[in-house]
Motif scaffolding. Structure first.
Motif, PDB file in Angstrom:
ATOM      1  N   GLY A  15       0.817  -1.212   0.000  1.00  0.00           N
ATOM      2  CA  GLY A  15       0.000   0.000   0.000  1.00  0.00           C
ATOM      3  C   GLY A  15       0.847   1.257   0.000  1.00  0.00           C
ATOM      4  O   GLY A  15       0.522   2.241  -0.664  1.00  0.00           O
ATOM      5  N   SER A  16       1.968   1.217   0.781  1.00  0.00           N
ATOM      6  CA  SER A  16       2.856   2.383   0.823  1.00  0.00           C
ATOM      7  C   SER A  16       3.473   2.635  -0.558  1.00  0.00           C
ATOM      8  O   SER A  16       3.587   3.788  -1.019  1.00  0.00           O
ATOM      9  N   LEU A  17       3.887   1.551  -1.213  1.00  0.00           N
ATOM     10  CA  LEU A  17       4.467   1.731  -2.559  1.00  0.00           C
ATOM     11  C   LEU A  17       3.439   2.290  -3.539  1.00  0.00           C
ATOM     12  O   LEU A  17       3.747   3.187  -4.347  1.00  0.00           O
ATOM     13  N   ALA A  18       2.217   1.773  -3.529  1.00  0.00           N
ATOM     14  CA  ALA A  18       1.179   2.274  -4.426  1.00  0.00           C
ATOM     15  C   ALA A  18       0.849   3.730  -4.139  1.00  0.00           C
ATOM     16  O   ALA A  18       0.682   4.553  -5.046  1.00  0.00           O
ATOM     17  N   LEU A  19       0.768   4.072  -2.849  1.00  0.00           N
ATOM     18  CA  LEU A  19       0.475   5.456  -2.484  1.00  0.00           C
ATOM     19  C   LEU A  19       1.603   6.381  -2.920  1.00  0.00           C
ATOM     20  O   LEU A  19       1.372   7.490  -3.406  1.00  0.00           O
ATOM     21  N   GLY A  20       2.848   5.908  -2.748  1.00  0.00           N
ATOM     22  CA  GLY A  20       3.975   6.736  -3.178  1.00  0.00           C
ATOM     23  C   GLY A  20       3.955   6.980  -4.686  1.00  0.00           C
ATOM     24  O   GLY A  20       4.256   8.088  -5.146  1.00  0.00           O
ATOM     25  N   TYR A  21       3.597   5.930  -5.447  1.00  0.00           N
ATOM     26  CA  TYR A  21       3.541   6.094  -6.915  1.00  0.00           C
ATOM     27  C   TYR A  21       2.457   7.095  -7.298  1.00  0.00           C
ATOM     28  O   TYR A  21       2.648   7.951  -8.183  1.00  0.00           O
ATOM     29  N   MET A  22       1.289   7.031  -6.613  1.00  0.00           N
ATOM     30  CA  MET A  22       0.205   7.953  -6.912  1.00  0.00           C
ATOM     31  C   MET A  22       0.580   9.380  -6.562  1.00  0.00           C
ATOM     32  O   MET A  22       0.288  10.323  -7.308  1.00  0.00           O
TER      33      MET A  22
END
Length: 333
Positions: free
Chosen positions: A20-27
């Motif tokens: 989730g942290s990686l996806a949020l960072g990409y967004m």
């Protein structure tokens, strides 16, 4: 790996949190990039708007008044030029149908006499392009009046041909006038994309085409082109639309056709050093005499041929609407 097997629930929670942290960072990164690009575009547009407002042609009341004054001055000059051109047009006197036919026949006879004196050869059926009216009358007095002015212009053109040294007129054709046809269809205004007829200004000029096939030399051709544009020689407005030139002789002569004339016997006797013993010797004199001419040993092969020329001329006639052409022009959207 042992810790993950011993703590499966906690390991699953930690894995989900990491993903989730990686996806949020990409967004967040993508949104920030889009924001930066939009911000740069906005700032660039703002700079362009500020630059346009600071230019001399900014949409201000002062610039609008300045442009209107410039357009009005330009329109005044254009209308003044149009008035001058209409004023310089040769006036055409009203004439009846029978009078035009008599005038045409008189001009044909007069021009043939003048052409014979000037060394200009005309076609056998020469009639200024009005051959049909030597045997019939125009359809109306209005048509006769227009044809009379047309005839005057063509007569002036033939006079220029004579003065320029043209050898022969092999062809003279003219375009027909709308007034010569009984049922001339009126010109319909064009339609725009919305189905409404477009605004059209009144015509300011009329072009009449004249086609000439001439035989002449290079010097008379240059003189003719110059006279057509000189108002002192041609009082009608003309424009040369097409000029095609070719040599009268397309192929060079054969050797057997090139003949050298035999020399003059008198020249040979004068050039011979042998003296007649019975001839008395001339008394000595201090007079210097030129030597006798040498006998002819060459003849010109090229350069004596004439030119065959095709000319298409527009006879321009300015109409009364040219006086106010700038005022009649439709306003731009």
């Amino acid at each position: 790996m042992d810790w993950i097997r011993d703590n499966k629930p906690l390991a699953a929670i930690l894995g989900v949190t990491l993903l989730g942290s990686l996806a949020l960072g990409y967004m967040v990164f993508s949104s920030w990039s889009g924001y930066s690009e939009s911000s740069d575009t906005y700032q660039a547009v703002g700079v362009q708007i500020n630059n346009l407002k600071s230019e001399k042609l900014a949409p201000t009341d002062a610039n609008l008044k300045s442009k209107q004054a410039a357009v009005a001055a330009y329109a005044t000059e254009v209308n003044r030029l149009g008035t001058a051109l209409v004023t310089l047009e040769t006036a055409v006197e009203p004439i009846k149908e029978i009078e035009f036919q008599a005038k045409l026949k008189a001009k044909i006879s007069e021009t043939r006499t003048q052409a014979a004196a000037a060394g200009l050869q005309l076609p056998e059926d020469f009639a200024f392009g009005f051959e049909e009216y030597t045997g019939k009358l125009p359809i109306s007095a209005a048509a006769a009046t227009e044809l009379s002015g047309y005839l005057d212009a063509l007569n002036e053109l033939v006079q220029v041909l004579m003065k320029s040294g043209v050898k022969s007129v092999d062809l003279l054709q003219r375009s027909r006038l709308a007034a010569e046809t009984q049922n001339a269809a009126p010109v319909q205004p064009a339609n725009n994309n919305f189905g409404r007829p477009m605004q059209t200004a009144a015509p300011i000029l009329d072009k009449r085409q004249i086609v000439l096939n001439l035989t002449l030399d290079q010097g008379p051709l240059q003189l003719l082109v110059s006279k057509l544009t000189n108002p002192e020689d041609m009082k009608y407005f003309t424009t040369l639309r097409l000029l095609r030139i070719e040599s009268q002789v397309q192929n060079g002569p054969l050797r057997k056709d090139v003949r050298i004339a035999p020399p003059d016997q008198t020249q040979l006797n004068n050039a011979s050093p042998v003296q007649d013993p019975n001839k008395k010797a001339e008394a000595p004199s201090d007079e210097i005499k030129p030597p006798p001419a040498a006998p002819v040993d060459v003849v010109p092969v090229f350069g004596n041929e004439l030119l065959r020329v095709r000319m298409e001329i527009d006879l321009v006639r300015f109409l009364p609407a040219a006086r106010g052409v700038a005022a009649q022009a439709p306003a731009g959207n």
